[in-house]
Design a protein around this motif. Structure first.
Motif, mmCIF file in Angstrom:
data_model
loop_
_atom_site.group_PDB
_atom_site.id
_atom_site.type_symbol
_atom_site.label_atom_id
_atom_site.label_comp_id
_atom_site.label_asym_id
_atom_site.label_seq_id
_atom_site.Cartn_x
_atom_site.Cartn_y
_atom_site.Cartn_z
ATOM 1 N N GLU A 141 0.809 -1.135 -0.006
ATOM 2 C CA GLU A 141 0.007 0.032 -0.215
ATOM 3 C C GLU A 141 1.028 1.183 -0.041
ATOM 4 O O GLU A 141 0.473 2.363 -0.426
ATOM 5 C CB GLU A 141 -1.117 0.030 1.236
ATOM 6 C CG GLU A 141 -1.997 -1.127 1.193
ATOM 7 C CD GLU A 141 -3.214 -1.011 2.297
ATOM 8 O OE1 GLU A 141 -2.807 -0.093 3.171
ATOM 9 O OE2 GLU A 141 -3.637 -2.119 2.672
ATOM 10 N N SER A 142 2.075 0.966 0.453
ATOM 11 C CA SER A 142 2.878 2.535 0.744
ATOM 12 C C SER A 142 3.629 2.558 -0.826
ATOM 13 O O SER A 142 4.459 3.448 -0.868
ATOM 14 C CB SER A 142 3.882 2.026 1.696
ATOM 15 O OG SER A 142 4.935 1.197 1.232
ATOM 16 N N SER A 143 3.608 1.781 -1.811
ATOM 17 C CA SER A 143 4.480 1.922 -3.012
ATOM 18 C C SER A 143 3.378 2.041 -4.159
ATOM 19 O O SER A 143 2.190 1.687 -4.141
ATOM 20 C CB SER A 143 5.007 0.400 -3.276
ATOM 21 O OG SER A 143 5.653 0.561 -4.616
ATOM 22 N N SER A 144 3.922 3.077 -4.846
ATOM 23 C CA SER A 144 2.981 3.480 -6.030
ATOM 24 C C SER A 144 3.600 2.654 -7.342
ATOM 25 O O SER A 144 2.771 3.112 -8.340
ATOM 26 C CB SER A 144 3.565 5.183 -6.301
ATOM 27 O OG SER A 144 4.909 5.246 -6.600
ATOM 28 N N GLN A 145 4.509 1.828 -7.240
ATOM 29 C CA GLN A 145 4.968 1.008 -8.277
ATOM 30 C C GLN A 145 4.292 -0.199 -8.209
ATOM 31 O O GLN A 145 3.797 -0.952 -7.207
ATOM 32 C CB GLN A 145 6.571 0.689 -8.053
ATOM 33 C CG GLN A 145 7.162 2.071 -8.322
ATOM 34 C CD GLN A 145 6.827 2.916 -9.596
ATOM 35 O OE1 GLN A 145 6.614 2.286 -10.560
ATOM 36 N NE2 GLN A 145 6.569 4.088 -9.264
ATOM 37 N N PRO A 146 3.929 -0.980 -9.316
ATOM 38 C CA PRO A 146 3.326 -2.302 -9.440
ATOM 39 C C PRO A 146 4.194 -3.430 -9.048
ATOM 40 O O PRO A 146 5.275 -3.728 -9.613
ATOM 41 C CB PRO A 146 2.915 -2.546 -10.861
ATOM 42 C CG PRO A 146 3.770 -1.546 -11.758
ATOM 43 C CD PRO A 146 4.281 -0.477 -10.752
ATOM 44 N N ILE A 147 4.009 -3.983 -7.808
ATOM 45 C CA ILE A 147 4.976 -5.106 -7.046
ATOM 46 C C ILE A 147 4.030 -6.276 -6.610
ATOM 47 O O ILE A 147 2.940 -5.942 -6.208
ATOM 48 C CB ILE A 147 5.726 -4.291 -6.067
ATOM 49 C CG1 ILE A 147 6.668 -3.454 -6.439
ATOM 50 C CG2 ILE A 147 6.272 -5.437 -5.240
ATOM 51 C CD1 ILE A 147 7.279 -2.570 -5.383
ATOM 52 N N ALA A 148 4.496 -7.354 -6.752
ATOM 53 C CA ALA A 148 3.993 -8.715 -5.949
ATOM 54 C C ALA A 148 4.599 -9.207 -4.989
ATOM 55 O O ALA A 148 6.006 -9.174 -5.403
ATOM 56 C CB ALA A 148 3.517 -9.465 -7.263
ATOM 57 N N ILE A 149 4.285 -9.733 -4.357
ATOM 58 C CA ILE A 149 5.342 -10.434 -3.080
ATOM 59 C C ILE A 149 4.669 -12.071 -2.919
ATOM 60 O O ILE A 149 3.487 -12.216 -2.784
ATOM 61 C CB ILE A 149 5.114 -9.810 -1.786
ATOM 62 C CG1 ILE A 149 5.497 -8.445 -1.856
ATOM 63 C CG2 ILE A 149 6.010 -10.692 -0.836
ATOM 64 C CD1 ILE A 149 5.244 -7.508 -0.730
ATOM 65 N N SER A 150 5.695 -12.980 -3.133
ATOM 66 C CA SER A 150 5.439 -14.351 -3.018
ATOM 67 C C SER A 150 6.532 -15.122 -2.118
ATOM 68 O O SER A 150 7.442 -14.598 -1.914
ATOM 69 C CB SER A 150 5.321 -15.065 -4.492
ATOM 70 O OG SER A 150 4.327 -14.464 -5.235
#
Length: 379
Positions: free
Chosen positions: A337-346
């Motif tokens: 939520e703090s990032s404006s860049q498209p990121i995924a975490i697995s």
């Protein structure tokens, strides 16, 4: 006098190559058509067995008798064994409920308010979906269906998921079997991400679909204590399996990929390009637990790739993918939520079984070069 053909003539050689290509394509189309016809026969046979309640009507030896009688009448026909006939009933049972629901919805929508455009649209759309579903079902080999029947007889949604995967990726039966064993249905599209907020609607759905959680890194063979370098080296030493686990369309660009940002050199763990999404994928691998700092670093690399590598008109915005040993979901969600860049975490797993034979899941060299025009700097 006949003019001899120069076997080195480029036009002639190209023509021969095209003829061979056309012939192979015609063979594939013929095989697909034959498969479609056979599966349609199995479907109708399974439907008859269900509707006639044949097992109750004709007794416990019904399948043996039907197999014998059909083969006596058609001695050259294949696929009429007692075992196969039992599968035809299950084949129809597995998929028919889903198709029937769509057809009933279409019928009900069409009969309620025929004059309303919305009702007509729902009717037509539902019927189109039902028809497409049958076409998809009839387009993969019978051996694949037998496996899906064994695994998912009462779970048509899972079976249809794997039908689509076979169609899209051209999996053999063995590859399908191994992906089922690796629980791909449960893992596909399950990474935590902020795509719905940072990407367009269509792009966010497609991007989410390429993620998995956890990723299956058992193919690395790592069983002893390791560090990040050992893990990354093991992934790249098994690059074919690594690309396959990442999913369809991934192409490897480089390891420790150098980016000159201002006066400092920065190095991305692993850089990929996804042909389906038309974008770079910055991939960071962490052997420890997720931390807030991981997203900050990855977001910086994503921005840098957009400035230094992305080509307007060719590439969509770069995506970041962080794969760590473990994560606290709430902490990871706050970080996203703090990032404006498209990121995924697995997360990743080193213990699950992974397919030995892989095929039909990665872009060819020709697809890769055609997409990027040879303008990418390789490691």
């Amino acid at each position: 006098m006949d003019k001899p053909i120069n076997i080195l003539d480029k036009d002639y050689l190209q023509w021969v190559k095209e003829l061979c290509k056309r012939y192979r394509q015609s063979q594939v189309k013929a095989a697909v058509k034959v498969n479609h016809v056979v599966l349609q026969f199995y479907w109708e046979l399974g439907k008859d067995i269900c509707n006639k309640e044949a097992e109750n009507k004709y007794g416990s030896k019904f399948y043996a008798a039907l197999s014998r009688d059909l083969r006596n009448e058609m001695p050259d026909a294949e696929g009429l064994s007692e075992r196969n006939l039992r599968y035809t009933k299950k084949f129809y049972q597995l998929y028919s409920q889903k198709i029937r629901i769509l057809q009933q919805f279409a019928a009900n929508s069409g009969s309620e308010i025929l004059q309303q455009p919305a009702a007509k649209f729902n009717t037509e759309f539902s019927q189109q979906v039902a028809n497409q579903l049958k076409r998809d079902i009839f387009s993969i080999p019978w051996g694949h269906h037998m496996l899906l029947i064994d695994k998912f007889l009462t779970e048509p949604q899972k079976a249809l998921f794997y039908v689509q995967q076979v169609i899209e990726n051209g999996w053999s039966r063995n590859v399908l079997h191994n992906y089922i064993d690796s629980s791909l249905y449960e893992r596909q599209g399950k990474a935590l991400s902020n795509f719905t907020r940072t990407l367009p609607d269509v792009g966010s759905d497609l991007a989410q679909e390429i993620t998995r959680d956890p990723y299956n890194f058992a193919f690395t063979g790592i069983t002893k204590p390791y560090n990040e370098r050992i893990l990354k080296d093991a992934l790249l030493n098994n690059i074919t399996k690594f690309l396959t686990e990442l999913g369809t369309g991934f192409a490897y660009v480089g390891k420790e990929y150098r980016l000159q940002i201002g006066e400092k050199e920065n190095f991305i763990d692993l850089l990929f390009y996804n042909l389906n999404l038309s974008c770079y994928i910055v991939l960071e691998v962490k052997i420890g637990s997720f931390t807030f700092a991981d997203v900050g670093q990855l977001g910086g690399y994503v921005v840098a790739c957009n400035h230094l590598l992305r080509k307007e008109g060719r590439d969509n915005p770069t995506i970041g993918l962080l794969i760590c040993k473990e994560k606290d979901r709430i902490q990871a969600q706050y970080a996203l939520e703090s990032s404006s860049q498209p990121i995924a975490i697995s997360e990743y797993d080193l213990e699950k079984f992974y397919p030995e034979k892989l095929e039909g899941t990665m872009p060819t060299i020709e697809e890769w070069e055609a997409k990027l025009g040879g303008n990418i700097e390789h490691e």
